[in-house]
Motif scaffolding. Structure first.
Motif, PDB file in Angstrom:
ATOM      1  N   PRO A 417     -62.060  25.726  -8.721  1.00 20.00           N
ATOM      2  CA  PRO A 417     -63.151  25.414  -7.770  1.00 20.00           C
ATOM      3  C   PRO A 417     -62.664  25.452  -6.321  1.00 20.00           C
ATOM      4  O   PRO A 417     -61.538  25.083  -6.014  1.00 20.00           O
ATOM      5  CB  PRO A 417     -63.564  24.008  -8.182  1.00 20.00           C
ATOM      6  CG  PRO A 417     -62.341  23.406  -8.789  1.00 20.00           C
ATOM      7  CD  PRO A 417     -61.586  24.541  -9.444  1.00 20.00           C
ATOM      8  N   LYS A 418     -63.550  25.917  -5.428  1.00 19.26           N
ATOM      9  CA  LYS A 418     -63.249  25.883  -3.997  1.00 19.26           C
ATOM     10  C   LYS A 418     -63.548  24.509  -3.416  1.00 19.26           C
ATOM     11  O   LYS A 418     -62.947  24.103  -2.422  1.00 19.26           O
ATOM     12  CB  LYS A 418     -64.097  26.927  -3.254  1.00 19.26           C
ATOM     13  CG  LYS A 418     -63.806  28.367  -3.644  1.00 19.26           C
ATOM     14  CD  LYS A 418     -64.715  29.299  -2.866  1.00 19.26           C
ATOM     15  CE  LYS A 418     -64.551  30.748  -3.299  1.00 19.26           C
ATOM     16  NZ  LYS A 418     -65.487  31.660  -2.596  1.00 19.26           N
ATOM     17  N   THR A 419     -64.516  23.807  -4.009  1.00 23.95           N
ATOM     18  CA  THR A 419     -64.948  22.499  -3.516  1.00 23.95           C
ATOM     19  C   THR A 419     -64.858  21.475  -4.646  1.00 23.95           C
ATOM     20  O   THR A 419     -64.885  21.844  -5.831  1.00 23.95           O
ATOM     21  CB  THR A 419     -66.391  22.564  -3.006  1.00 23.95           C
ATOM     22  OG1 THR A 419     -67.234  23.072  -4.056  1.00 23.95           O
ATOM     23  CG2 THR A 419     -66.492  23.482  -1.792  1.00 23.95           C
ATOM     24  N   PRO A 420     -64.808  20.184  -4.328  1.00 18.27           N
ATOM     25  CA  PRO A 420     -64.656  19.162  -5.381  1.00 18.27           C
ATOM     26  C   PRO A 420     -65.854  19.060  -6.331  1.00 18.27           C
ATOM     27  O   PRO A 420     -65.715  18.510  -7.421  1.00 18.27           O
ATOM     28  CB  PRO A 420     -64.489  17.866  -4.581  1.00 18.27           C
ATOM     29  CG  PRO A 420     -64.052  18.275  -3.228  1.00 18.27           C
ATOM     30  CD  PRO A 420     -64.682  19.595  -2.980  1.00 18.27           C
ATOM     31  N   ASP A 421     -67.035  19.559  -5.931  1.00 18.02           N
ATOM     32  CA  ASP A 421     -68.210  19.401  -6.789  1.00 18.02           C
ATOM     33  C   ASP A 421     -68.284  20.428  -7.926  1.00 18.02           C
ATOM     34  O   ASP A 421     -69.216  20.402  -8.743  1.00 18.02           O
ATOM     35  CB  ASP A 421     -69.490  19.476  -5.947  1.00 18.02           C
ATOM     36  CG  ASP A 421     -69.608  20.807  -5.215  1.00 18.02           C
ATOM     37  OD1 ASP A 421     -68.647  21.618  -5.293  1.00 18.02           O
ATOM     38  OD2 ASP A 421     -70.641  21.028  -4.570  1.00 18.02           O
ATOM     39  N   HIS A 422     -67.333  21.350  -8.007  1.00 17.26           N
ATOM     40  CA  HIS A 422     -67.272  22.359  -9.076  1.00 17.26           C
ATOM     41  C   HIS A 422     -68.570  23.169  -9.176  1.00 17.26           C
ATOM     42  O   HIS A 422     -69.018  23.519 -10.266  1.00 17.26           O
ATOM     43  CB  HIS A 422     -66.985  21.705 -10.438  1.00 17.26           C
ATOM     44  CG  HIS A 422     -65.563  21.232 -10.586  1.00 17.26           C
ATOM     45  ND1 HIS A 422     -64.602  21.946 -11.256  1.00 17.26           N
ATOM     46  CD2 HIS A 422     -64.959  20.106 -10.129  1.00 17.26           C
ATOM     47  CE1 HIS A 422     -63.449  21.269 -11.225  1.00 17.26           C
ATOM     48  NE2 HIS A 422     -63.648  20.153 -10.543  1.00 17.26           N
ATOM     49  N   ALA A 423     -69.181  23.464  -8.054  1.00 18.48           N
ATOM     50  CA  ALA A 423     -70.401  24.284  -8.065  1.00 18.48           C
ATOM     51  C   ALA A 423     -70.064  25.694  -8.527  1.00 18.48           C
ATOM     52  O   ALA A 423     -69.093  26.294  -8.055  1.00 18.48           O
ATOM     53  CB  ALA A 423     -71.013  24.318  -6.670  1.00 18.48           C
ATOM     54  N   PRO A 424     -70.841  26.253  -9.466  1.00 21.29           N
ATOM     55  CA  PRO A 424     -70.523  27.600  -9.989  1.00 21.29           C
ATOM     56  C   PRO A 424     -70.445  28.668  -8.919  1.00 21.29           C
ATOM     57  O   PRO A 424     -69.645  29.594  -9.030  1.00 21.29           O
ATOM     58  CB  PRO A 424     -71.672  27.872 -10.963  1.00 21.29           C
ATOM     59  CG  PRO A 424     -72.175  26.525 -11.363  1.00 21.29           C
ATOM     60  CD  PRO A 424     -71.994  25.652 -10.159  1.00 21.29           C
ATOM     61  N   SER A 425     -71.282  28.537  -7.877  1.00 19.13           N
ATOM     62  CA  SER A 425     -71.269  29.567  -6.835  1.00 19.13           C
ATOM     63  C   SER A 425     -70.010  29.506  -5.990  1.00 19.13           C
ATOM     64  O   SER A 425     -69.689  30.463  -5.282  1.00 19.13           O
ATOM     65  CB  SER A 425     -72.498  29.407  -5.937  1.00 19.13           C
ATOM     66  OG  SER A 425     -72.505  28.123  -5.339  1.00 19.13           O
TER      67      SER A 425
END
Length: 541
Positions: A417-425
């Protein structure tokens, strides 16, 4: 323990030891360590039958026992050792290749009986070899015993642990079960025996019966047979030493396929020089100097010292590092890397991964899946778009193939993940090959394949049971008639008891059984490569 392993262990026990031993072994495999009192209830057998079955299993090192702190004795099945029964033909064939007929029969007798004394094994083998010789010729005990000594010197057989001697005057009560032990320095020491004699041929039925009556009379009269000089010293086959030999052969073949025949002969010489001094679990052989290797090369290889040094330098500079340089003394000291996990990690795909995994992919998924798999082995981590571009496969097909391999645990998906929220996008999805998981999956399939082959062979034998019994009866009649000097016309009349269609059916059965046996041996070779790879990878620091 997986269901495939359990099924294969049960089939092996049933085929080699019978139904009663299979029930006891299967019960121990399913439940784990158990005391003797619980086994009759779990197997439905009589206590006496359970005891005899345990004796057979312990004799063949398939079950071990351990005294618990409270004094009870628990028995535990050795699943890994049971699976080694599948490799018995390969052990025997290797002994024949290295030591001829005496070596083959010695290893066969030890595997057949679990363990034997040297005098008993030599006598049995001499008798069997005499049976195959022409009339008037016999096999001398000294020739068989010299082969026995050679097998012990090269560690292919070893002494069994013994019950330690209790000092005189000790008043402590004996333990519930003896603790067997042997010093490492004594494991390969052959007792000095003067075995004098020659092999004997089997007598006729009347002579055998007369000999049995004579033995019974001697027993009733209180006569005792002479105690062998090595009584209490038993020997068994060292399976790990055979595995070391198989591993060395695989390494030599890998070097030959990657480089050339002379390089493989250099590696073979190094492995032969250190075969006894290198422990089975070691990652490298003992260091050997260039001068020692040069002196130990086979006489047929007329290469100079300078050429040998060039070959050693070439092997040491190879990315797979079959040979490593460990010092500069004696013209340079070198070792051979024998830990397959290390070889696989240096330059994948390794020669040990390729023969097993790639043909499976070609057979089950096609050439394009195999191409993707090779690509992931080489590149380590790739996104789906990168896989499409590098493999030059359309997006829809690449996606379908990746998901199919993912469902079979041949490849795995790693999220970054790029961000901590693990957003698929905002997450990278990388495909990679988990070689250990793929090897375990293939090993599981191999166990299932061998079990299926064994069941198929048993089915073939059951379907043709009546015909096989008839064939055996006819062969027995022919053998007895030939021994009594029957005429050719009489022999031909007996041979005609088996009709043409029956003879054709027997040939078909024999051909099918031979194919199944060959397939079992081929699958076992793959099992050995995979087990060695998994074991060595787990040993890596």
């Amino acid at each position: 323990m997986t269901q495939a392993e359990l099924r294969l262990c049960s089939l092996l026990l049933q085929e080699h030891f019978g139904e009663i031993v299979e029930k006891v072994g299967n019960s121990l495999l399913r439940t784990g360590p158990r005391p003797l009192r619980l086994l009759p209830g779990g197997t439905g057998l009589l206590p006496d039958q359970v005891k005899k079955a345990l004796c057979v299993l312990i004799q063949h090192n398939l079950v071990r026992y351990e005294v618990q702190p409270r004094g009870s004795v628990e028995y535990e099945a050795q699943s890994e050792r049971i699976l080694r029964i599948l490799r018995y033909p390969r052990y025997i064939y290797t002994a024949k290749t290295l030591y001829g007929d005496p070596g083959e029969l010695l290893v066969e007798e030890l595997l057949l009986h679990g363990h034997l004394s040297m005098s008993c094994a030599v006598a049995r083998v001499a008798d069997r070899l005499t049976e195959t010789m022409e009339d008037g010729k016999t096999m001398d005990y000294s020739e068989v015993s010299s082969t026995f000594v050679r097998l012990a010197d090269t560690h292919f057989i070893q002494r069994c642990p013994m019950v330690p001697e209790i000092p005189q005057g000790a008043k402590a009560p004996p333990p519930p079960a003896p603790a067997l032990a042997i010093a490492e320095k004594d494991m390969y020491v052959v007792p000095r025996l003067s075995l004098v004699g020659k092999g004997k041929r089997r007598h006729s039925c009347d002579e055998e019966e007369e000999g049995e009556h004579k033995a019974k009379r001697q027993k009733q009269e209180g006569g005792t047979s002479e105690t062998p000089p090595d009584d209490g010293i038993y020997w068994q086959v060292n399976l790990e030493r055979f595995h070391q030999h198989f591993r060395d052969q695989a390494l030599v073949s890998a070097v030959a396929s990657r480089m050339d025949q002379t390089s493989s002969e250099v590696v073979r010489t190094m492995l032969r020089m250190s075969e006894v001094t290198t422990a089975s679990g070691a990652s490298h052989t003992q260091p050997l100097s260039s001068n020692e290797i040069f002196r130990s090369l086979p006489a047929g290889y007329n290469i100079g010292k300078q050429v040998l040094d060039q070959y050693l330098a070439l092997l040491a500079d190879d990315p797979l590092e079959f040979v490593g340089k460990s010092g500069d003394s004696g013209g340079g000291t070198y070792t051979v890397s024998i830990l397959w996990g290390e070889l696989a990690s240096r330059a994948p795909p390794s020669p040990f991964q390729r023969p097993s995994l790639i043909p499976l992919l070609l057979h089950r998924f096609g050439s394009r899946c195999a191409r993707i798999f090779r690509l992931l082995l080489r590149k380590k981590h790739l996104e789906q778009k990168q896989v499409e571009d590098f493999a030059m496969i359309p997006a829809k097909e690449a996606k379908d193939m990746l998901y199919r391999m993912l469902s079979e645990n041949l490849v795995s998906l790693q999220e970054i993940p790029k961000t901590p929220d693990h957003a698929p996008s905002r997450t990278f999805y990388l495909y990679t090959v988990n070689v250990m998981a793929a090897a375990r999956m293939l090993l599981h399939r191999c166990y299932k394949s061998v079990a299926n082959l064994m069941e198929r062979r048993q089915h073939e034998m059951r379907e043709n049971k009546r015909l096989l019994e008839k064939s055996q009866r006819v062969e027995a009649i022919l053998a007895s008639m030939q021994a009594t000097g029957a005429e050719a016309a009489q022999l031909h009349e007996v041979e005609e008891m088996i009709t043409g269609p029956e003879r054709q059916q027997l040939e078909t059965l024999k051909r099918n059984v031979n194919k199944i046996d060959a397939s079992e041996n081929q699958v076992d070779e793959t099992i050995f490569v995979l087990e060695s790879f998994i074991e060595s990878t787990m040993k890596r620091p």
